[in-house]
Design a protein around this motif. Sequence first.
Motif, PDB file in Angstrom:
ATOM      1  N   VAL A  42       0.855  -1.183   0.000  1.00  0.00           N
ATOM      2  CA  VAL A  42       0.000   0.000   0.000  1.00  0.00           C
ATOM      3  C   VAL A  42       0.896   1.241   0.000  1.00  0.00           C
ATOM      4  CG1 VAL A  42      -1.616   1.330   1.404  1.00  0.00           C
ATOM      5  CG2 VAL A  42      -1.903  -1.137   1.181  1.00  0.00           C
ATOM      6  N   PRO A  43       0.639   2.232  -0.848  1.00  0.00           N
ATOM      7  CA  PRO A  43       1.458   3.447  -0.831  1.00  0.00           C
ATOM      8  C   PRO A  43       1.393   4.129   0.539  1.00  0.00           C
ATOM      9  CG  PRO A  43       0.107   3.365  -2.816  1.00  0.00           C
ATOM     10  CD  PRO A  43      -0.387   2.264  -1.917  1.00  0.00           C
ATOM     11  N   GLU A  44       2.552   4.458   1.085  1.00  0.00           N
ATOM     12  CA  GLU A  44       2.642   5.147   2.372  1.00  0.00           C
ATOM     13  C   GLU A  44       1.776   4.472   3.448  1.00  0.00           C
ATOM     14  OE1 GLU A  44       4.819   7.191   3.023  1.00  0.00           O
ATOM     15  OE2 GLU A  44       5.233   8.547   1.370  1.00  0.00           O
ATOM     16  N   PRO A  45       2.036   3.213   3.766  1.00  0.00           N
ATOM     17  CA  PRO A  45       1.194   2.517   4.751  1.00  0.00           C
ATOM     18  C   PRO A  45       1.260   3.114   6.145  1.00  0.00           C
ATOM     19  CG  PRO A  45       3.169   1.251   4.284  1.00  0.00           C
ATOM     20  CD  PRO A  45       3.130   2.369   3.285  1.00  0.00           C
ATOM     21  N   THR A  46       2.332   3.859   6.464  1.00  0.00           N
ATOM     22  CA  THR A  46       2.459   4.449   7.801  1.00  0.00           C
ATOM     23  C   THR A  46       1.916   5.873   7.873  1.00  0.00           C
ATOM     24  OG1 THR A  46       4.711   5.246   7.343  1.00  0.00           O
ATOM     25  CG2 THR A  46       4.492   3.032   8.287  1.00  0.00           C
ATOM     26  N   ALA A  47       1.382   6.378   6.775  1.00  0.00           N
ATOM     27  CA  ALA A  47       0.815   7.730   6.788  1.00  0.00           C
ATOM     28  C   ALA A  47      -0.456   7.746   7.631  1.00  0.00           C
ATOM     29  CB  ALA A  47       0.518   8.195   5.373  1.00  0.00           C
ATOM     30  N   MET A  48      -0.532   8.700   8.540  1.00  0.00           N
ATOM     31  CA  MET A  48      -1.709   8.784   9.403  1.00  0.00           C
ATOM     32  C   MET A  48      -2.169  10.234   9.518  1.00  0.00           C
ATOM     33  SD  MET A  48       0.045   8.076  13.136  1.00  0.00           S
ATOM     34  CE  MET A  48       1.316   9.183  13.797  1.00  0.00           C
ATOM     35  N   HIS A  49      -3.455  10.383   9.612  1.00  0.00           N
ATOM     36  CA  HIS A  49      -4.100  11.690   9.774  1.00  0.00           C
ATOM     37  C   HIS A  49      -4.124  11.989  11.271  1.00  0.00           C
ATOM     38  CE1 HIS A  49      -7.731  14.179  10.382  1.00  0.00           C
ATOM     39  NE2 HIS A  49      -7.486  14.673   9.195  1.00  0.00           N
ATOM     40  N   VAL A  50      -3.425  13.039  11.685  1.00  0.00           N
ATOM     41  CA  VAL A  50      -3.347  13.421  13.099  1.00  0.00           C
ATOM     42  C   VAL A  50      -4.207  14.657  13.322  1.00  0.00           C
ATOM     43  CG1 VAL A  50      -1.849  14.133  14.996  1.00  0.00           C
ATOM     44  CG2 VAL A  50      -1.012  12.503  13.286  1.00  0.00           C
ATOM     45  N   ALA A  51      -5.189  14.547  14.193  1.00  0.00           N
ATOM     46  CA  ALA A  51      -6.067  15.667  14.512  1.00  0.00           C
ATOM     47  C   ALA A  51      -5.813  16.123  15.941  1.00  0.00           C
ATOM     48  CB  ALA A  51      -7.528  15.272  14.344  1.00  0.00           C
TER      49      ALA A  51
END
Length: 213
Positions: A42-51
């Motif tokens: 998966v492209p950028e599997p560690t990318a997370m949306h931080v709110a």
Amino acid sequence: MSLKLADIRKDYSKKELSPEECLPDAVAQFEIWLKEAIGAEVPEPTAMHVASVDADGRPSSRIVLLKGVENGQFLFYTNYLSRKGRQIAANPFVSLTFFWPELERQVRIEGQARQLPGEISDEYFASRPYTSRLGAWASEQSTEIASKAELVKRAAMFGVRYPFKVPRPPHWGGYAVTPDHIEFWQGRPSRLHDRVQYTLQPDGRWQTARLAP
């Protein structure tokens, strides 16, 4: 040409999810899904949306890369004086969201963020590429700058100051997010998605429940 966004639809059918098949520990379950996302390329599997939320209760969000899952916590690194750093200082409650559309999966995490000990941030900072370490010094993150040239000039200046070893800036380091709610979402046909919620109990155990989609 007008965009007919209401006509964009996708049906999900790859996998199913139930509380019975999930591990007792929510973080261990996350690690399984993360490994599967990495294995699926998966492209950028560690990318997370931080709110995060500011002092007036206004939320803001951005994408950050997860850099570790250790001792039941989620780790990421940033500038402590950035907008998110200032917001976390005022209100440590944050949410993290991972979305892996190729697997038709989403994970939502809620908890508190605390700064990591300096020695841990030092170790990670030393592992970064040389130019990234210079960038941490050059960028006064979230502040206005006159031009891109100004940023490049600052990076060059710190390159002269630190031609070899670059120390970690005091304003840059890591956060550990200790979760108390984690939800796993698996897309299903007819929008009857599978949702499994973990809630941390006072005794440290995780309680699971199925949620309506």
